[in-house]
Write an enzyme that holds these catalytic residues in place. Structure first.
Site, PDB file in Angstrom:
ATOM      1  N   ASP A  61       0.868  -1.155   0.000  1.00 58.44           N
ATOM      2  CA  ASP A  61       0.000   0.000   0.000  1.00 58.44           C
ATOM      3  C   ASP A  61       0.921   1.225   0.000  1.00 58.44           C
ATOM      4  O   ASP A  61       2.138   1.099   0.184  1.00 58.44           O
ATOM      5  CB  ASP A  61      -0.889  -0.041   1.247  1.00 58.44           C
ATOM      6  CG  ASP A  61      -1.763   1.187   1.381  1.00 58.44           C
ATOM      7  OD1 ASP A  61      -2.365   1.602   0.388  1.00 58.44           O
ATOM      8  OD2 ASP A  61      -1.812   1.746   2.489  1.00 58.44           O
ATOM      9  N   ASP A 114      -0.263   5.065   1.142  1.00 61.84           N
ATOM     10  CA  ASP A 114      -0.552   5.968   2.261  1.00 61.84           C
ATOM     11  C   ASP A 114      -0.436   5.250   3.599  1.00 61.84           C
ATOM     12  O   ASP A 114      -1.018   4.181   3.798  1.00 61.84           O
ATOM     13  CB  ASP A 114      -1.974   6.534   2.130  1.00 61.84           C
ATOM     14  CG  ASP A 114      -2.100   7.536   1.002  1.00 61.84           C
ATOM     15  OD1 ASP A 114      -1.085   8.112   0.603  1.00 61.84           O
ATOM     16  OD2 ASP A 114      -3.235   7.750   0.522  1.00 61.84           O
ATOM     17  N   ASP A 132      -3.419  12.512   0.840  1.00 63.93           N
ATOM     18  CA  ASP A 132      -4.454  13.516   0.613  1.00 63.93           C
ATOM     19  C   ASP A 132      -4.380  14.649   1.630  1.00 63.93           C
ATOM     20  O   ASP A 132      -4.817  15.773   1.359  1.00 63.93           O
ATOM     21  CB  ASP A 132      -5.843  12.872   0.670  1.00 63.93           C
ATOM     22  CG  ASP A 132      -6.128  12.029  -0.571  1.00 63.93           C
ATOM     23  OD1 ASP A 132      -5.405  12.188  -1.567  1.00 63.93           O
ATOM     24  OD2 ASP A 132      -7.069  11.224  -0.536  1.00 63.93           O
ATOM     25  N   ASP A 161      -5.000   3.231  -3.216  1.00 68.34           N
ATOM     26  CA  ASP A 161      -6.166   4.051  -3.550  1.00 68.34           C
ATOM     27  C   ASP A 161      -5.819   5.545  -3.502  1.00 68.34           C
ATOM     28  O   ASP A 161      -6.711   6.375  -3.370  1.00 68.34           O
ATOM     29  CB  ASP A 161      -7.316   3.748  -2.586  1.00 68.34           C
ATOM     30  CG  ASP A 161      -8.661   4.178  -3.138  1.00 68.34           C
ATOM     31  OD1 ASP A 161      -8.698   4.613  -4.304  1.00 68.34           O
ATOM     32  OD2 ASP A 161      -9.670   4.093  -2.409  1.00 68.34           O
ATOM     33  N   ASP A 181      -1.964  -1.072   5.786  1.00 72.59           N
ATOM     34  CA  ASP A 181      -2.386  -0.498   7.069  1.00 72.59           C
ATOM     35  C   ASP A 181      -3.894  -0.316   7.168  1.00 72.59           C
ATOM     36  O   ASP A 181      -4.447  -0.317   8.266  1.00 72.59           O
ATOM     37  CB  ASP A 181      -1.724   0.874   7.278  1.00 72.59           C
ATOM     38  CG  ASP A 181      -2.325   1.928   6.361  1.00 72.59           C
ATOM     39  OD1 ASP A 181      -3.184   2.701   6.824  1.00 72.59           O
ATOM     40  OD2 ASP A 181      -1.971   1.951   5.170  1.00 72.59           O
TER      41      ASP A 181
END
Length: 259
Positions: free
Chosen positions: A22, A24, A33, A113, A195
């Site tokens: 992943d 972030d 973000d 994402d 996470d």
């Protein structure tokens, strides 16, 4: 940031292990973000914008924030600089250093994402982009007005995941495609490092020889523990929580029989 050294050429047909990351709060220590808020005048989203978020529609919400940034005169250079300044999660560059020194064994992929501009920008600045064979994330590019536009990665029917991305579907399709491309048996082991809640779904696709690495104390950790208890027969992978990238290095050394 210090880029990993000794990036030896990979041998895709011979690599034994697949490592999925992943982005972030896994590779980087925060949600990328949040960076967008820091470049705003006043460093705060207006209440009307914050309250416009709809469950499962995070890409839509991100696009609203990016439109607001553009309206406030925030330029591409400011966004890029803010992304480059995000610190890595503790020990993650050490983990990438280790994996980079054994590229003949490990194939690395990002499934996130976030969006392509943030991820590519950060990895290039950190000097680690060449380590990753592929990045699966939401497409992103600047339009003629200078606004960053983020689009959904795909559509799917998984009820567990956000509308724009099912990481399990991506993982399964990638494994099939790589087996076909390699002309060889599947990877001996698959390691998934994450996470968040959306990292649980791909972990459910892992087999008994594979390992899910949830960041300790984060949603993925709690949800995987619950899944192990409630779906013991279905959940087959090992679960090893981590606090820093150094923890993962030590585990990988043991799992892959390197002393």
């Amino acid at each position: 940031m210090t880029a990993p050294s000794n990036l030896t050429p990979a041998s895709p047909r011979d690599q034994r292990f697949l490592v999925l990351f992943d982005f972030d709060e896994t590779i980087i220590c925060e949600n990328s973000d949040d960076t967008m808020v820091r470049v705003l005048p006043g460093r705060r989203l207006p209440d009307w914008l914050r309250s416009s978020y709809r469950e499962g529609q995070y890409t839509e919400f991100t696009q609203k924030i990016l439109a607001y940034l553009s309206d406030q005169g925030v330029a591409k250079e400011a966004i890029q600089s803010a992304v480059e300044e995000i610190p890595p999660t503790p020990g993650l560059l050490n983990l990438l250093q280790y994996l980079g020194s054994r590229r003949e064994d490990f194939e690395l992929v990002v499934i996130s994402d976030a969006n392509a501009f943030f991820i590519e920008t950060w990895l290039e600045h950190a000097g680690v982009r060449p380590l990753f064979r592929h990045i699966f994330t939401n497409p992103a590019s600047f339009d003629r007005s200078g606004r960053l536009v983020v689009l959904p990665f795909h559509s799917h029917s998984c009820p567990r995941c956000p509308d724009n991305m099912c990481k399990q579907a991506i993982l399964r399709e990638y494994l099939v495609a790589r087996q076909r491309e390699r002309g060889a048996p599947p990877f001996q082991r698959v390691f998934y490092i994450g996470d968040g809640a959306n990292d649980v779904c791909p972990s459910l696709a892992l087999g008994p020889q594979d390992t899910a690495f949830p960041r300790r104390g984060y949603p993925m950790h709690r949800l995987l523990l619950e899944a192990q208890q409630a779906q013991a027969a279905r959940f087959k992978a090992s679960v090893i929580p981590w606090g820093s990238g150094d923890d993962i290095v030590e585990c990988l050394k043991k799992i892959t029989s390197e002393r």
